[in-house]
Design an enzyme around this catalytic site. Structure first.
Site: not given
Length: 292
Positions: A224, A124-126
């Site tokens: 997103r 998962i993204d930062k």
């Protein structure tokens, strides 16, 4: 091409991120006609721009004693609740302080995904918080990866998006690939990889909607990009969202539910992680200032 130097660089050298280019400008690594120039310099026709990127430093993967929020662990798998702001694995620009560095200190991990992504089955993204499954053995890694490919895992996210979604639920089926306009972003492109997101409205505000998103596929930045595609970008998203948004340190996106079949016992396991405090606090503010 003419215009401000920083704008010209972003267009002409799109293989680099804007933040990289800014750092190189500040460090005097960008020359115009052989001279160091500031970002606001007006590029003229015939100007010669030269960039000398710094030498890439080798990443030395080390175990680091970083606190982890472990939701579940046995000899084969581990489920961790990643905080917002933590990078999953080392990469240029993030050589340490990552989830992998912390996991290596905690326990042995599978080796299938290479030297810098041991144990990592999915990412998962930062700036996305929430649940990740981690493989401690190669056998577990193979099983969990096969489940992802077969789409038998459960992955549910909570997102706060701009605008009021009228439908109670819906499905976004649009292929995702690298953006032809900005190589640092993903976008809906005709030749992209298939991507499917199912969403359901949890709560509506005057200017925002809280939604649950379930992934059928797992493309980079999928939620997103998909929510932006239907004109409801995530609040706080610095890449795909509007400039005028809610304060915070990134997108309002939390991986709340994770389910999989245990690779050894065959037991179907489901885990949940409550919204982090920063997310819950913002929703409480909206209840006071933006309620319908």
């Amino acid at each position: 091409m003419t215009g401000r130097l920083d704008k010209v660089l972003a267009t002409q050298f799109s293989q680099y991120s804007r933040s990289q280019l800014k750092h190189w400008l500040d460090d005097g690594l960008v020359l115009v006609n052989g001279q160091v120039m500031k970002a606001k310099y007006k590029v003229q026709v015939g100007d010669e721009i030269q960039i000398t990127p710094p030498e890439t430093k080798a990443i030395d993967l080390v175990a680091q004693d970083i606190p982890l929020d472990i939701v579940y662990e046995d000899d084969d798998v581990l489920v961790v609740n990643k905080p917002q702001g933590m990078v999953v694995h080392p990469a240029p620009g993030h050589p340490d302080g990552t989830l992998v560095n912390a996991l290596l200190y905690h326990a042995p991990l599978s080796t299938i995904n290479g030297e810098f992504r041991p144990g990592i089955v999915h990412r998962i993204d930062k700036d996305t918080s929430g649940l990740l499954m981690v493989a401690k053995t190669d056998r577990a890694h193979q099983s969990l990866t096969a489940q992802l490919k077969a789409k038998t895992n459960e992955r549910e996210y909570v997102a706060l998006v701009h605008g009021v979604i009228k439908e109670e639920r819906g499905t976004i089926n649009a292929p995702i690939g690298r953006s032809p306009k900005n190589r640092q972003q993903q976008a809906i492109v005709a030749n992209g990889r298939p991507a499917v997101t199912h969403f359901e409205v949890l709560k509506r505000y005057q200017h925002y909607t809280l939604v649950s998103c379930r992934l059928e596929t797992g493309r980079t930045h999928q939620i997103r990009v998909h929510m932006k595609y239907i004109n409801h970008p995530l609040a706080g998203d610095p890449v795909y969202g509007p400039r005028k948004t809610l304060p915070g340190n990134g997108q309002y996106l939390h991986a709340r539910t994770l389910g999989f079949t245990h690779p050894v016992t065959g037991e179907v396991m489901t885990f949940t992680a409550p919204l982090p405090e920063w997310f819950a606090t913002q929703l409480a503010r909206l209840d006071q200032t933006d309620a319908l």
